[in-house]
Design a protein around this motif. Structure first.
Motif, PDB file in Angstrom:
ATOM      1  N   LEU A 197      95.103  83.342  50.108  1.00 32.78           N
ATOM      2  CA  LEU A 197      95.065  84.740  50.549  1.00 32.78           C
ATOM      3  C   LEU A 197      95.098  84.828  52.065  1.00 32.78           C
ATOM      4  CD1 LEU A 197      94.694  87.771  50.102  1.00 32.78           C
ATOM      5  CD2 LEU A 197      92.220  87.349  49.842  1.00 32.78           C
ATOM      6  N   GLN A 198      94.309  83.998  52.749  1.00 31.74           N
ATOM      7  CA  GLN A 198      94.296  84.026  54.215  1.00 31.74           C
ATOM      8  C   GLN A 198      95.677  83.679  54.776  1.00 31.74           C
ATOM      9  OE1 GLN A 198      90.914  85.607  54.352  1.00 31.74           O
ATOM     10  NE2 GLN A 198      91.404  84.771  56.362  1.00 31.74           N
ATOM     11  N   ASP A 199      96.337  82.687  54.184  1.00 27.70           N
ATOM     12  CA  ASP A 199      97.672  82.298  54.646  1.00 27.70           C
ATOM     13  C   ASP A 199      98.678  83.413  54.398  1.00 27.70           C
ATOM     14  OD1 ASP A 199      96.678  79.866  55.435  1.00 27.70           O
ATOM     15  OD2 ASP A 199      97.430  78.761  53.697  1.00 27.70           O
ATOM     16  N   PHE A 200      98.564  84.057  53.240  1.00 26.53           N
ATOM     17  CA  PHE A 200      99.476  85.154  52.910  1.00 26.53           C
ATOM     18  C   PHE A 200      99.330  86.296  53.907  1.00 26.53           C
ATOM     19  CE2 PHE A 200     100.462  89.178  50.910  1.00 26.53           C
ATOM     20  CZ  PHE A 200     101.660  88.938  50.258  1.00 26.53           C
ATOM     21  N   ALA A 201      98.089  86.698  54.170  1.00 25.86           N
ATOM     22  CA  ALA A 201      97.845  87.803  55.097  1.00 25.86           C
ATOM     23  C   ALA A 201      98.359  87.467  56.496  1.00 25.86           C
ATOM     24  CB  ALA A 201      96.360  88.133  55.141  1.00 25.86           C
ATOM     25  N   ALA A 202      98.148  86.232  56.942  1.00 24.35           N
ATOM     26  CA  ALA A 202      98.631  85.821  58.265  1.00 24.35           C
ATOM     27  C   ALA A 202     100.153  85.855  58.324  1.00 24.35           C
ATOM     28  CB  ALA A 202      98.122  84.425  58.596  1.00 24.35           C
ATOM     29  N   THR A 203     100.803  85.438  57.247  1.00 24.90           N
ATOM     30  CA  THR A 203     102.269  85.454  57.191  1.00 24.90           C
ATOM     31  C   THR A 203     102.806  86.873  57.314  1.00 24.90           C
ATOM     32  OG1 THR A 203     102.364  83.446  55.842  1.00 24.90           O
ATOM     33  CG2 THR A 203     104.268  84.910  55.750  1.00 24.90           C
ATOM     34  N   VAL A 204     102.179  87.811  56.623  1.00 27.03           N
ATOM     35  CA  VAL A 204     102.622  89.204  56.688  1.00 27.03           C
ATOM     36  C   VAL A 204     102.465  89.758  58.105  1.00 27.03           C
ATOM     37  CG1 VAL A 204     102.152  91.555  55.871  1.00 27.03           C
ATOM     38  CG2 VAL A 204     102.221  89.646  54.243  1.00 27.03           C
ATOM     39  N   VAL A 205     101.347  89.444  58.743  1.00 31.43           N
ATOM     40  CA  VAL A 205     101.132  89.908  60.121  1.00 31.43           C
ATOM     41  C   VAL A 205     102.238  89.406  61.035  1.00 31.43           C
ATOM     42  CG1 VAL A 205      99.628  89.679  62.142  1.00 31.43           C
ATOM     43  CG2 VAL A 205      98.646  90.205  59.906  1.00 31.43           C
ATOM     44  N   GLU A 206     102.556  88.128  60.933  1.00 26.11           N
ATOM     45  CA  GLU A 206     103.584  87.526  61.794  1.00 26.11           C
ATOM     46  C   GLU A 206     104.974  88.073  61.479  1.00 26.11           C
ATOM     47  OE1 GLU A 206     103.353  85.671  64.363  1.00 26.11           O
ATOM     48  OE2 GLU A 206     101.727  84.214  64.216  1.00 26.11           O
ATOM     49  N   LEU A 207     105.306  88.152  60.190  1.00 25.29           N
ATOM     50  CA  LEU A 207     106.652  88.567  59.794  1.00 25.29           C
ATOM     51  C   LEU A 207     107.006  89.961  60.310  1.00 25.29           C
ATOM     52  CD1 LEU A 207     107.099  87.445  56.067  1.00 25.29           C
ATOM     53  CD2 LEU A 207     108.448  86.723  58.040  1.00 25.29           C
ATOM     54  N   PHE A 208     106.028  90.854  60.279  1.00 26.96           N
ATOM     55  CA  PHE A 208     106.335  92.253  60.573  1.00 26.96           C
ATOM     56  C   PHE A 208     105.893  92.696  61.962  1.00 26.96           C
ATOM     57  CE2 PHE A 208     106.364  91.892  55.976  1.00 26.96           C
ATOM     58  CZ  PHE A 208     107.616  92.453  55.698  1.00 26.96           C
ATOM     59  N   ASP A 209     105.413  91.755  62.777  1.00 22.56           N
ATOM     60  CA  ASP A 209     105.017  92.163  64.122  1.00 22.56           C
ATOM     61  C   ASP A 209     106.188  92.655  64.973  1.00 22.56           C
ATOM     62  OD1 ASP A 209     102.474  92.379  65.582  1.00 22.56           O
ATOM     63  OD2 ASP A 209     103.533  91.193  67.090  1.00 22.56           O
ATOM     64  N   PRO A 210     107.416  92.159  64.776  1.00 22.33           N
ATOM     65  CA  PRO A 210     108.543  92.708  65.549  1.00 22.33           C
ATOM     66  C   PRO A 210     108.804  94.191  65.295  1.00 22.33           C
ATOM     67  CG  PRO A 210     109.121  90.556  64.662  1.00 22.33           C
ATOM     68  CD  PRO A 210     107.819  90.947  64.030  1.00 22.33           C
ATOM     69  N   PHE A 211     108.264  94.724  64.222  1.00 27.25           N
ATOM     70  CA  PHE A 211     108.453  96.153  63.928  1.00 27.25           C
ATOM     71  C   PHE A 211     107.427  97.028  64.644  1.00 27.25           C
ATOM     72  CE2 PHE A 211     110.652  94.100  60.499  1.00 27.25           C
ATOM     73  CZ  PHE A 211     111.744  94.928  60.253  1.00 27.25           C
ATOM     74  N   ARG A 212     106.424  96.428  65.246  1.00 26.87           N
ATOM     75  CA  ARG A 212     105.285  97.163  65.814  1.00 26.87           C
ATOM     76  C   ARG A 212     105.524  97.521  67.273  1.00 26.87           C
ATOM     77  NH1 ARG A 212     101.102  95.608  68.932  1.00 26.87           N
ATOM     78  NH2 ARG A 212     101.729  93.409  68.760  1.00 26.87           N
ATOM     79  N   ALA A 213     105.403  98.808  67.578  1.00 32.58           N
ATOM     80  CA  ALA A 213     105.429  99.231  68.974  1.00 32.58           C
ATOM     81  C   ALA A 213     104.117  98.810  69.640  1.00 32.58           C
ATOM     82  CB  ALA A 213     105.597 100.742  69.066  1.00 32.58           C
ATOM     83  N   PRO A 214     104.132  98.483  70.933  1.00 32.73           N
ATOM     84  CA  PRO A 214     102.886  98.106  71.620  1.00 32.73           C
ATOM     85  C   PRO A 214     101.864  99.232  71.563  1.00 32.73           C
ATOM     86  CG  PRO A 214     104.815  97.578  72.952  1.00 32.73           C
ATOM     87  CD  PRO A 214     105.317  98.398  71.808  1.00 32.73           C
ATOM     88  N   LEU A 215     100.592  98.839  71.539  1.00 31.34           N
ATOM     89  CA  LEU A 215      99.527  99.826  71.569  1.00 31.34           C
ATOM     90  C   LEU A 215      99.574 100.619  72.867  1.00 31.34           C
ATOM     91  CD1 LEU A 215      96.208  98.187  70.304  1.00 31.34           C
ATOM     92  CD2 LEU A 215      97.464 100.065  69.243  1.00 31.34           C
ATOM     93  N   LYS A 216      99.336 101.910  72.757  1.00 28.32           N
ATOM     94  CA  LYS A 216      99.184 102.710  73.965  1.00 28.32           C
ATOM     95  C   LYS A 216      97.834 102.388  74.599  1.00 28.32           C
ATOM     96  CE  LYS A 216     102.029 106.512  72.218  1.00 28.32           C
ATOM     97  NZ  LYS A 216     102.069 107.950  71.831  1.00 28.32           N
ATOM     98  N   PRO A 217      97.727 102.435  75.933  1.00 24.47           N
ATOM     99  CA  PRO A 217      96.468 102.096  76.595  1.00 24.47           C
ATOM    100  C   PRO A 217      95.271 102.870  76.048  1.00 24.47           C
ATOM    101  CG  PRO A 217      98.217 102.246  78.207  1.00 24.47           C
ATOM    102  CD  PRO A 217      98.805 102.712  76.902  1.00 24.47           C
ATOM    103  N   ARG A 218      95.469 104.140  75.738  1.00 27.72           N
ATOM    104  CA  ARG A 218      94.358 104.944  75.202  1.00 27.72           C
ATOM    105  C   ARG A 218      93.900 104.415  73.849  1.00 27.72           C
ATOM    106  NH1 ARG A 218      95.593 111.097  73.887  1.00 27.72           N
ATOM    107  NH2 ARG A 218      96.843 110.037  72.297  1.00 27.72           N
ATOM    108  N   ASP A 219      94.868 104.066  72.994  1.00 27.25           N
ATOM    109  CA  ASP A 219      94.520 103.533  71.670  1.00 27.25           C
ATOM    110  C   ASP A 219      93.826 102.184  71.787  1.00 27.25           C
ATOM    111  OD1 ASP A 219      95.679 105.746  70.473  1.00 27.25           O
ATOM    112  OD2 ASP A 219      97.640 104.787  70.279  1.00 27.25           O
ATOM    113  N   ARG A 220      94.290 101.387  72.737  1.00 25.09           N
ATOM    114  CA  ARG A 220      93.675 100.079  72.933  1.00 25.09           C
ATOM    115  C   ARG A 220      92.227 100.245  73.412  1.00 25.09           C
ATOM    116  NH1 ARG A 220      90.722  96.187  75.653  1.00 25.09           N
ATOM    117  NH2 ARG A 220      91.642  94.125  75.332  1.00 25.09           N
TER     118      ARG A 220
END
Length: 230
Positions: free
Chosen positions: A118-141
């Motif tokens: 499960l831990q490996d699966f979750a890590a794989t999903v995070v890595e695979l789809f990170d290119p789709f993620r816009a950077p956090l806005k400073p306020r959100d961070r």
């Protein structure tokens, strides 16, 4: 329009767990149906007040948390990538779920705490789809960091837009918002009454589920499922 997408695991919409969770939270993010009436002896208005955030996000376990899409990405490209990834990723046995108290809120978590697959699966999903993620806005961070994070969690927040990934990931399906000590025992008893009868069978993580927030602060909708293993 400010919109976000999230990649979750959620049970099939025909699964008793999904149906019971939707009634508990007062809303089905797949059908749009809202529910009235008491649940396990708890009056509906009171329960809604204790599950506002959980109900807005919908019943799920987070894999890739809500994200605005990066420039050049679209819902269509995200769906295509999820379909491709789901065809290659294996299902993950979770075992039986239990009702647990996690950082002050109630959630369903696997009885078996150590699940390397499960831990490996979750890590794989995070890595695979990170290119789709816009950077956090400073306020959100800043808002996220202000909640109190460890140095490791701040490192992950800056790298992946979310502090609870990789070694900080804990599979959970949220049932309530944070409860006071006075509320905890009453709500826990109601949760056991409502969910207990359907927690005897083991659960398999068998899909990636796409949720969509049309605009900031609106409820998330369940818009697509991608079965694992093709």
């Amino acid at each position: 329009m400010s919109q976000r997408f999230a990649i979750y695991y959620a049970p099939a919409v025909t699964d008793l767990l999904w149906e019971r969770a939707a009634v508990w939270l007062g809303r089905d993010p797949a059908s749009g149906v809202s529910y009235d009436g008491a649940v396990a002896g708890m009056e509906r208005t009171r329960l809604l007040n204790l599950t506002q955030s959980a109900g807005r996000y919908g019943f799920h376990a987070t894999l890739k948390p809500p994200m605005a899409l990066a420039p050049g990405q679209s819902e269509e490209s995200l769906r295509a990538a999820m379909k491709e990834a789901a065809g290659e990723l294996p299902t993950v046995p979770l075992g039986k779920l239990r009702i647990a108290s996690l950082d002050g809120f109630l959630a369903l978590m696997p009885e078996e705490a150590n699940n390397a697959q499960l831990q490996d699966f979750a890590a794989t999903v995070v890595e695979l789809f990170d290119p789709f993620r816009a950077p956090l806005k400073p306020r959100d961070r800043a808002e996220r960091a202000a909640r109190g994070l460890t140095p490791r969690q701040e490192e992950l927040l800056d790298a992946y837009g979310y502090p609870y990934v990789f070694d900080q990931f804990r599979f959970h399906m949220t049932l309530t918002d944070r409860l006071s000590a006075a509320e905890h025992d009453e709500v826990l008893q109601a949760a056991h009454t409502w969910f207990g009868p359907i927690l005897n069978d083991p659960v398999t993580l068998d899909r990636l589920t796409l949720f969509h927030e049309k605009e900031n602060k609106l409820p998330f909708d369940r818009i697509a499922d991608f079965l694992l293993g093709g």
